[in-house]
Design a protein around this motif. Sequence first.
Motif, PDB file in Angstrom:
ATOM      1  N   ALA A  41       0.838  -1.213   0.000  1.00 57.50           N
ATOM      2  CA  ALA A  41       0.000   0.000   0.000  1.00 57.50           C
ATOM      3  C   ALA A  41       0.866   1.255   0.000  1.00 57.50           C
ATOM      4  N   SER A  42       1.797   1.340   0.912  1.00 58.07           N
ATOM      5  CA  SER A  42       2.674   2.518   0.981  1.00 58.07           C
ATOM      6  C   SER A  42       3.594   2.600  -0.229  1.00 58.07           C
ATOM      7  N   GLU A  43       4.087   1.442  -0.677  1.00 54.45           N
ATOM      8  CA  GLU A  43       4.971   1.432  -1.846  1.00 54.45           C
ATOM      9  C   GLU A  43       4.250   1.939  -3.088  1.00 54.45           C
ATOM     10  N   LEU A  44       3.018   1.532  -3.287  1.00 55.34           N
ATOM     11  CA  LEU A  44       2.253   1.984  -4.455  1.00 55.34           C
ATOM     12  C   LEU A  44       1.986   3.484  -4.396  1.00 55.34           C
ATOM     13  N   LEU A  45       1.775   4.001  -3.196  1.00 53.84           N
ATOM     14  CA  LEU A  45       1.531   5.442  -3.051  1.00 53.84           C
ATOM     15  C   LEU A  45       2.745   6.276  -3.426  1.00 53.84           C
ATOM     16  N   ARG A  46       3.918   5.707  -3.312  1.00 53.77           N
ATOM     17  CA  ARG A  46       5.129   6.455  -3.679  1.00 53.77           C
ATOM     18  C   ARG A  46       5.240   6.653  -5.182  1.00 53.77           C
ATOM     19  N   GLU A  58      -5.298   5.386  -8.202  1.00 51.06           N
ATOM     20  CA  GLU A  58      -4.614   4.358  -8.993  1.00 51.06           C
ATOM     21  C   GLU A  58      -3.894   3.366  -8.070  1.00 51.06           C
ATOM     22  N   ALA A  59      -3.263   3.882  -7.030  1.00 52.57           N
ATOM     23  CA  ALA A  59      -2.576   3.015  -6.068  1.00 52.57           C
ATOM     24  C   ALA A  59      -3.577   2.074  -5.395  1.00 52.57           C
ATOM     25  N   LEU A  60      -4.735   2.581  -5.038  1.00 55.69           N
ATOM     26  CA  LEU A  60      -5.760   1.759  -4.397  1.00 55.69           C
ATOM     27  C   LEU A  60      -6.216   0.639  -5.331  1.00 55.69           C
ATOM     28  N   LEU A 107      -4.059   4.090   2.140  1.00 59.13           N
ATOM     29  CA  LEU A 107      -4.486   4.464   0.786  1.00 59.13           C
ATOM     30  C   LEU A 107      -5.713   5.372   0.838  1.00 59.13           C
ATOM     31  N   VAL A 108      -6.650   5.034   1.708  1.00 60.02           N
ATOM     32  CA  VAL A 108      -7.874   5.824   1.845  1.00 60.02           C
ATOM     33  C   VAL A 108      -7.544   7.247   2.288  1.00 60.02           C
ATOM     34  N   GLU A 109      -6.705   7.391   3.289  1.00 62.07           N
ATOM     35  CA  GLU A 109      -6.373   8.727   3.796  1.00 62.07           C
ATOM     36  C   GLU A 109      -5.661   9.564   2.749  1.00 62.07           C
TER      37      GLU A 109
END
Length: 194
Positions: free
Chosen positions: A76-81, A87-89, A135-137
């Motif tokens: 989750a955190s890696e995709l947000l980077r 899109e990350a979600l 991801l939500v936040e």
Amino acid sequence: MSASEKPALRADAARNRTKILAAARRLYEESGEAGPEQVARAAGVGVGTLYRHFPNREALAAAVYEDELEQVAVAASELLRTHPPVEALRLWMDRFARRFDMKRAMGDAVWSLVRGGTVTADRSRARLAEATQVLVEAGIESGELRTDIRGEDIVVALVGICVTCPDASQREQASRLMDLLLAGLIAPSRVFRL
């Protein structure tokens, strides 16, 4: 000694542990079975090395399960980077579904862990909900997602999708359902209106 107090593994021991977990994961995915001797051979390590890390079949199965759970949570955190929140979600939803496939492939091993209390649905869901909430936040902060969303609700919805579409022949339908789920999470200000 608690898990947080365990001494760090030597570099070679850490590499062997990683190789063993990867080999066990592959074997579970391919055949649903990962016996210690078979895993050691696939990992290119001796059986003694495997048993130093995992004293029995259950310990190995628990480690594969926990490692996969942690990889999904960290994703989750890696995709947000590297991706915008929505899109990350959506990418994370696909990663969640792959984890569900892995859990299904482990079959009897997972049920044995559940019966023995090593794995609990509550703890697994809580870890996944915590990752989803990240991801939500980010999506709420960017204005892309509704403000009334909770990570735990997304996890429950994803479990429902994965349970109702368990076969490879249903992957396309599962993907469409995840798209629909995501569409319902988009902030009203972002929804196109005719």
